[in-house]
Scaffold this motif. Structure first.
Motif, PDB file in Angstrom:
ATOM      1  N   THR A   1       1.526  14.199   1.064  1.00 55.44           N
ATOM      2  CA  THR A   1       0.394  14.227   0.140  1.00 55.44           C
ATOM      3  C   THR A   1      -0.768  15.061   0.662  1.00 55.44           C
ATOM      4  O   THR A   1      -1.540  15.612  -0.126  1.00 55.44           O
ATOM      5  CB  THR A   1      -0.098  12.795  -0.148  1.00 55.44           C
TER       6      THR A   1
ATOM      7  N   ARG B   1       1.010   4.169  -2.977  1.00 51.35           N
ATOM      8  CA  ARG B   1       0.799   5.606  -2.758  1.00 51.35           C
ATOM      9  C   ARG B   1       1.998   6.413  -3.237  1.00 51.35           C
ATOM     10  O   ARG B   1       1.847   7.474  -3.845  1.00 51.35           O
ATOM     11  CB  ARG B   1       0.551   5.871  -1.270  1.00 51.35           C
TER      12      ARG B   1
ATOM     13  N   GLY C   1       0.812  -1.213   0.000  1.00 51.61           N
ATOM     14  CA  GLY C   1       0.000   0.000   0.000  1.00 51.61           C
ATOM     15  C   GLY C   1       0.841   1.257   0.000  1.00 51.61           C
ATOM     16  O   GLY C   1       0.545   2.222  -0.710  1.00 51.61           O
ATOM     17  N   PHE C   2       1.915   1.253   0.821  1.00 52.39           N
ATOM     18  CA  PHE C   2       2.810   2.408   0.872  1.00 52.39           C
ATOM     19  C   PHE C   2       3.459   2.644  -0.491  1.00 52.39           C
ATOM     20  O   PHE C   2       3.505   3.786  -0.985  1.00 52.39           O
ATOM     21  CB  PHE C   2       3.878   2.182   1.934  1.00 52.39           C
TER      22      PHE C   2
ATOM     23  N   THR D   1       1.948  10.507   4.153  1.00 52.79           N
ATOM     24  CA  THR D   1       0.629  11.107   4.330  1.00 52.79           C
ATOM     25  C   THR D   1       0.731  12.607   4.570  1.00 52.79           C
ATOM     26  O   THR D   1      -0.069  13.394   4.048  1.00 52.79           O
ATOM     27  CB  THR D   1      -0.106  10.441   5.505  1.00 52.79           C
TER      28      THR D   1
ATOM     29  N   VAL E   1      -1.204   1.139 -10.430  1.00 55.38           N
ATOM     30  CA  VAL E   1      -1.410   2.533 -10.048  1.00 55.38           C
ATOM     31  C   VAL E   1      -1.615   3.364 -11.310  1.00 55.38           C
ATOM     32  O   VAL E   1      -0.918   3.169 -12.319  1.00 55.38           O
ATOM     33  CB  VAL E   1      -0.190   3.079  -9.275  1.00 55.38           C
TER      34      VAL E   1
ATOM     35  N   ARG F   1       2.022   6.539  -7.032  1.00 50.27           N
ATOM     36  CA  ARG F   1       0.987   7.434  -7.545  1.00 50.27           C
ATOM     37  C   ARG F   1       1.426   8.886  -7.448  1.00 50.27           C
ATOM     38  O   ARG F   1       1.240   9.673  -8.389  1.00 50.27           O
ATOM     39  CB  ARG F   1      -0.319   7.226  -6.771  1.00 50.27           C
ATOM     40  N   LEU F   2       2.028   9.273  -6.335  1.00 52.85           N
ATOM     41  CA  LEU F   2       2.499  10.646  -6.175  1.00 52.85           C
ATOM     42  C   LEU F   2       3.601  10.963  -7.176  1.00 52.85           C
ATOM     43  O   LEU F   2       3.603  12.029  -7.804  1.00 52.85           O
ATOM     44  CB  LEU F   2       3.006  10.862  -4.746  1.00 52.85           C
TER      45      LEU F   2
END
Length: 417
Positions: A118, A23, A19-20, A115, A78, A26-27
């Motif tokens: 983002t 993310r 999951g990390f 987190t 992603v 995606r960024l």
């Protein structure tokens, strides 16, 4: 019982890592306008730093990753669209990735840091972004035509364009067609208000500074650099995306001609006689660099370095153009810019190359040639239109090759930045 707990921990740890990394990917995809090829290295290094492995298959707008950890493997898909992204997040991402890759953060700490990156608010309020886009355009205007009229008309047109940009931040539907809407609006205003006669230069030269925030010159050169470096899929797709953006702007300009009832011959590319003094030309790059900060959410502390790189790029381009012509001057400036940004970005506490090179790259103006070429063709000036488009391809390739050469020469042996 003990084995069952171990299995739960193993599965939970693997899922959290996948999951990390999803993310993170995606960024990075959303901020990949300078080229997607570095994402795989960064994500793989982050996975190793957190005790796993990852390999990616990349496109400019998507990535498929294979993540292995705790004896398990999974696939992460992603999607993220590269756009005008927030440079404050790009700046925060680089030292964070260095800490993760070095093993200084565990997965929970890394997740919280990501987190915070983002979810961080923009570093400047909306009115500062609006002002920044105006200053960015006004500072660039003398490169199109060194006249006071160009600067004044750009201030008005860029204000309108900037208002639409700020509105699109709050209206996602508008953001999808923003380049077209801005191009139509700027085209109509220019033809009806600022270009009633040819005394102040051709309409396209008056429009371009206000549209320059949307001109995909960085995508065009990133595509050429990826193709030159052997990333054929990402380079080809990014090239198509850049051309599509250019065509969207071109269609908007032509629609403005249709709406105003003007002849397409009004789009002829005629320059006015310059009347700006040298000090105004020199100060224009300061205004331009000041505008870059809030326009692209660049941290204010980077202003000095960016301004030096702008003046170095402009100085090298001007000097070598006088000796070798436009192609030689552009290539030399790209080599120096690529080398300087790669050298400065060696340390993880320094900004990444995409930020350091952003203002200097805009001074090379490769994207504006595409707009001028397309609009000249629309206006019936076939010779001038094809000349501009040919020059676009030539200079785009020269910039990509120069940036690549400068980066290779300045790169630390055995390492990639």
């Amino acid at each position: 019982m003990t084995e069952g707990l171990r299995n739960v921990v193993r599965e939970t740890g693997h899922d959290d890592l996948a999951g990390f990394l999803g993310r993170l990917t995606r960024l990075m995809l959303g901020s990949s306008g300078e080229g997607a090829e570095q994402i795989e290295r960064s994500v793989s290094a982050a996975a190793r730093g957190l005790g796993g492995t990852a390999s990616l298959a990349l496109l400019p707008d998507a990535a498929t990753g294979a993540v292995t950890s705790h004896g398990r493997s999974s696939t992460v898909v992603v999607r993220a669209f590269p756009e005008v992204f927030r440079m404050d997040q790009v700046a925060a991402l680089r030292p964070f990735l260095h800490e993760v890759a070095a093993g200084r953060l565990d997965l929970e700490q890394a997740g919280r840091r990501l987190t915070s990156i983002t979810g961080s608010p923009p570093p400047y309020p909306w009115w500062a972004k609006l002002t920044g886009i105006v200053l960015f355009s006004v500072g660039f205007a003398p490169l199109m035509q060194p006249t006071w009229y160009e600067v004044g008309s750009t201030a008005v047109l860029a204000t309108v364009a900037a208002c639409l940009v700020v509105a699109a931040d709050r209206l996602p539907r508008l953001a999808k067609v923003l380049p077209l809407i801005v191009a139509v609006t700027v085209s109509v205003l220019t033809l009806e208000v600022f270009a009633r006669t040819g005394a102040h230069g051709g309409p396209v030269l008056l429009m371009l500074p206000a549209l320059f925030f949307f001109v995909p010159g960085d995508y065009l050169s990133a595509a050429a650099a990826e193709l030159a470096a052997g990333y054929l899929t990402t380079g080809a797709i990014r090239l198509v995306h850049a051309v599509a953006l250019l065509v969207q702007l071109y269609v908007g300009v032509v629609l403005g001609v249709v709406i105003t009832g003007r002849s397409r011959e009004a789009l002829f590319d005629v320059a006015a006689q310059g009347d700006l003094p040298r000090w105004a030309l020199f100060m224009g790059w300061i205004v331009f660099t000041v505008g870059v900060l809030p326009a692209f959410a660049v941290p204010a502390g980077m202003f000095g370095r960016l301004l030096v790189l702008v003046y170095v790029t402009v100085g090298v381009q001007s000097g070598f153009t006088a000796l070798l012509g436009d192609l030689g001057g552009t290539f030399a400036a790209a080599v120096v810019l690529g080398g300087a940004t790669t050298w400065l970005a060696r340390r993880p506490d320094q900004p990444p190359r995409v930020i350091l090179g952003l203002p200097g790259f805009f001074t090379l103006t490769v994207g504006s040639l595409g707009m001028r070429g397309l609009t000249a063709l629309a206006g019936g000036d076939t010779v001038e239109g094809f000349r501009d488009l040919t020059e676009l391809v030539t200079l785009m390739t020269a910039i990509a090759a120069g940036l690549l050469l400068g980066a290779v020469v300045s790169q630390r042996p055995g390492r990639e930045s």
